[in-house]
Write an enzyme that holds these catalytic residues in place. Structure first.
Site, PDB file in Angstrom:
ATOM      1  CE  LYS A   1      -0.205 -19.372  75.125  1.00 15.98           C
ATOM      2  NZ  LYS A   1      -0.928 -19.778  76.369  1.00 15.98           N
TER       3      LYS A   1
ATOM      4  CE1 TYR B   1      -0.533 -19.210  71.175  1.00 21.00           C
ATOM      5  CE2 TYR B   1       1.605 -19.793  70.514  1.00 21.00           C
ATOM      6  CZ  TYR B   1       0.791 -20.127  71.320  1.00 21.00           C
ATOM      7  OH  TYR B   1       0.661 -21.258  71.900  1.00 21.00           O
TER       8      TYR B   1
ATOM      9  N   GLY C   1      -9.196 -28.029  75.305  1.00 22.38           N
ATOM     10  CA  GLY C   1      -8.657 -28.426  74.086  1.00 22.38           C
ATOM     11  C   GLY C   1      -7.751 -29.783  74.135  1.00 22.38           C
TER      12      GLY C   1
ATOM     13  CB  ILE D   1      -2.507 -29.807  76.172  1.00 22.79           C
ATOM     14  CG1 ILE D   1      -1.957 -29.978  74.896  1.00 22.79           C
ATOM     15  CG2 ILE D   1      -1.824 -29.674  77.489  1.00 22.79           C
ATOM     16  CD1 ILE D   1      -0.635 -28.760  74.554  1.00 22.79           C
TER      17      ILE D   1
HETATM   18  N1  LIG Z   1      -0.536 -26.876  70.240  1.00 23.54           N
HETATM   19  C1  LIG Z   1       0.485 -26.357  70.342  1.00 23.54           C
HETATM   20  O1  LIG Z   1       1.316 -26.397  69.134  1.00 23.54           O
HETATM   21  C2  LIG Z   1       0.777 -25.725  71.333  1.00 23.54           C
HETATM   22  C3  LIG Z   1       2.388 -25.405  71.510  1.00 23.54           C
HETATM   23  C4  LIG Z   1       2.815 -24.713  72.535  1.00 23.54           C
HETATM   24  C5  LIG Z   1       2.014 -24.074  73.587  1.00 23.54           C
HETATM   25  N2  LIG Z   1       0.521 -24.549  73.537  1.00 23.54           N
HETATM   26  C6  LIG Z   1      -0.299 -23.889  74.561  1.00 23.54           C
HETATM   27  O2  LIG Z   1      -1.038 -25.099  75.290  1.00 23.54           O
HETATM   28  C7  LIG Z   1      -2.320 -24.684  75.481  1.00 23.54           C
HETATM   29  C8  LIG Z   1      -3.289 -25.644  75.077  1.00 23.54           C
HETATM   30  O3  LIG Z   1      -3.267 -25.675  73.563  1.00 23.54           O
HETATM   31  P1  LIG Z   1      -3.893 -26.748  72.782  1.00 23.54           P
HETATM   32  O4  LIG Z   1      -3.126 -27.455  72.160  1.00 23.54           O
HETATM   33  O5  LIG Z   1      -4.642 -27.970  73.879  1.00 23.54           O
HETATM   34  O6  LIG Z   1      -4.861 -25.901  72.135  1.00 23.54           O
HETATM   35  P2  LIG Z   1      -6.497 -25.789  71.972  1.00 23.54           P
HETATM   36  O7  LIG Z   1      -6.987 -24.995  70.698  1.00 23.54           O
HETATM   37  O8  LIG Z   1      -6.940 -27.579  71.606  1.00 23.54           O
HETATM   38  O9  LIG Z   1      -7.222 -25.644  73.285  1.00 23.54           O
HETATM   39  C9  LIG Z   1      -7.659 -24.551  73.651  1.00 23.54           C
HETATM   40  C10 LIG Z   1      -8.579 -24.468  74.271  1.00 23.54           C
HETATM   41  O10 LIG Z   1      -9.038 -23.067  74.892  1.00 23.54           O
HETATM   42  C11 LIG Z   1     -10.341 -22.809  74.814  1.00 23.54           C
HETATM   43  N3  LIG Z   1     -10.504 -21.378  74.928  1.00 23.54           N
HETATM   44  C12 LIG Z   1     -10.274 -20.413  74.010  1.00 23.54           C
HETATM   45  N4  LIG Z   1     -10.752 -19.353  74.511  1.00 23.54           N
HETATM   46  C13 LIG Z   1     -11.227 -19.459  75.797  1.00 23.54           C
HETATM   47  C14 LIG Z   1     -11.800 -18.587  76.755  1.00 23.54           C
HETATM   48  N5  LIG Z   1     -11.848 -17.216  76.549  1.00 23.54           N
HETATM   49  N6  LIG Z   1     -12.215 -19.129  77.806  1.00 23.54           N
HETATM   50  C15 LIG Z   1     -12.076 -20.366  78.230  1.00 23.54           C
HETATM   51  N7  LIG Z   1     -11.458 -21.084  77.274  1.00 23.54           N
HETATM   52  C16 LIG Z   1     -11.148 -20.530  75.956  1.00 23.54           C
HETATM   53  C17 LIG Z   1     -10.652 -23.364  73.509  1.00 23.54           C
HETATM   54  O11 LIG Z   1     -11.885 -23.332  73.285  1.00 23.54           O
HETATM   55  C18 LIG Z   1     -10.027 -24.806  73.397  1.00 23.54           C
HETATM   56  O12 LIG Z   1     -10.711 -25.597  73.574  1.00 23.54           O
HETATM   57  C19 LIG Z   1      -2.532 -23.204  75.134  1.00 23.54           C
HETATM   58  O13 LIG Z   1      -2.020 -22.495  76.114  1.00 23.54           O
HETATM   59  C20 LIG Z   1      -1.541 -23.169  73.733  1.00 23.54           C
HETATM   60  O14 LIG Z   1      -1.303 -21.652  73.885  1.00 23.54           O
HETATM   61  C21 LIG Z   1       0.020 -25.297  72.505  1.00 23.54           C
END
Ligand SMILES: NC(=O)c1ccc[n+]([C@@H]2O[C@H](COP(=O)([O-])OP(=O)(O)OC[C@H]3O[C@@H](n4cnc5c(N)ncnc54)[C@H](O)[C@@H]3O)[C@@H](O)[C@H]2O)c1
Length: 322
Positions: A149, A145, A9, A11
């Protein structure tokens, strides 16, 4: 070193690019075929709930470190809570167990400041530290969620305490920014919507209760999250184990809209009265920013991007300096 980045995704992709750019061997794994990223990155399709698949990747590629970002975010979990728990809790447990069995040297686990949102009602104006005291019954996580976490954080810390696995948890603030694709996160969807409205001249009606907030909220640039992941992989003595990745600054909804309007002057927004609640439907307003001090002290990390920089990057893409 060879780094497995789970989750291609926003990050995860930025993290993989940074690691490849400095010469690390990088494997980027996602349940969906990862989109192309810059640099020499091996993309693989794997579901983090599939232990055998993860173990095979670690074995085949000689993985020595892991950055675990794969997750379902809050919007996806609201639609399918059972799958959200499976991916975020079992998936994190699988990553930690594979790392333990394979002697992986460090695992960085992506968490979220939403784990602290339920205690906002009992906190004062001081910057919010990482080791917030939470009353298990009255201040339990405010969303599934956040609960997943928090479970991931506990698992990471217990794997460290019981097995000596070198785990580092990073709690990102509300992440914004985009390298091109549509956003999956709540803050990302808000910024995407404002930018689209600013471009098209259409008025954005802000009537989704998840996209508005009362009082102040903090945001962090996805590029800073990726830099923090790299810093957490490299840190020599991450004694606190849990770090907040945030700017130490907050903004009101009106201030956020104004910041987008500075970049896209035609932006028009229609919004109801300011809600009494906090960000993304959480019960309490934020009393203070999160403290970024532990990350500065032990990871040698500070956010580099301010809100204006993130908005320009999201609106105009990679041509902006990163
Ligand atoms: N975006 C935010 O606001 C935010 C804030 C705090 C923490 N986070 C955390 O940061 C991390 C990355 O977030 P992001 O913004 O890049 O999100 P994102 O949705 O862009 O990326 C998450 C990725 O995980 C993949 N995924 C989902 N289920 C999966 C599985 N079973 N096996 C393998 N891959 C799988 C998805 O396909 C996606 O590409 C996550 O752990 C999220 O909880 C995000």
């Amino acid at each position: 070193m060879t780094v497995l980045v789970t989750g291609a995704g926003l990050i995860g992709r930025l993290t993989a690019e940074r690691l490849a750019a400095r010469g690390d061997a990088v494997v980027l794994a996602d349940v969906r075929p990862p989109p192309p990223v810059a640099g020499d990155v091996t993309a693989v399709v794997a579901d983090v709930t599939d232990f055998a698949a993860l173990a095979a990747i670690v074995r085949t590629h000689g993985v020595t470190r892991i950055v675990h970002t794969a997750a379902m975010l809050s919007t996806g979990i609201r639609q399918d809570p059972r799958r959200g728990v499976e991916v975020n809790v079992l998936g994190t447990a699988n990553v930690l167990e594979v790392a333990r069995q394979s002697g992986v040297a460090r695992v960085v686990v992506a968490s979220s400041t939403t784990v602290t949102y339920s205690v906002f009602g009992s906190l004062g104006p001081e910057p919010i530290g990482e080791d917030v005291r939470m009353a298990v019954v009255s201040e339990r996580p405010g969303s599934i969620y956040a609960a997943t976490k928090l479970a991931g954080e506990h698992l990471a810390l217990v794997y460290h305490d019981l097995y000596g696995l070198d785990t580092v948890v990073l709690r990102y603030g509300a992440v914004i920014g985009s390298d091109g694709g549509p956003s999956t996160s709540v803050p990302g969807r808000l910024l995407d919507g404002l930018i689209a409205a600013g471009r098209s001249g259409r008025t954005m009606v802000l009537d989704d209760p998840y996209l508005v907030w009362g009082g102040e909220e903090e945001f962090v640039d996805a590029r800073d999250c990726a830099d923090a992941n790299v810093a957490a992989l490299d840190a020599s003595r991450p004694l606190a184990r849990v770090y907040t990745i945030a700017t130490g600054r907050t903004v009101t909804l009106a201030g956020f809209v104004d910041a987008v309007r500075m970049v896209l002057p035609d932006l028009a927004v229609e919004c109801g009265p300011e809600p009494a609640t906090g960000f993304a439907g959480f019960r309490h307003r934020r009393p203070a920013p999160s403290s970024p001090e532990a990350a500065a002290r032990e990871l040698d990390f500070r956010c580099r991007h301010d809100l204006a920089s993130t908005i320009r990057w999201t609106a105009f893409g990679r041509v902006q300096p990163s």
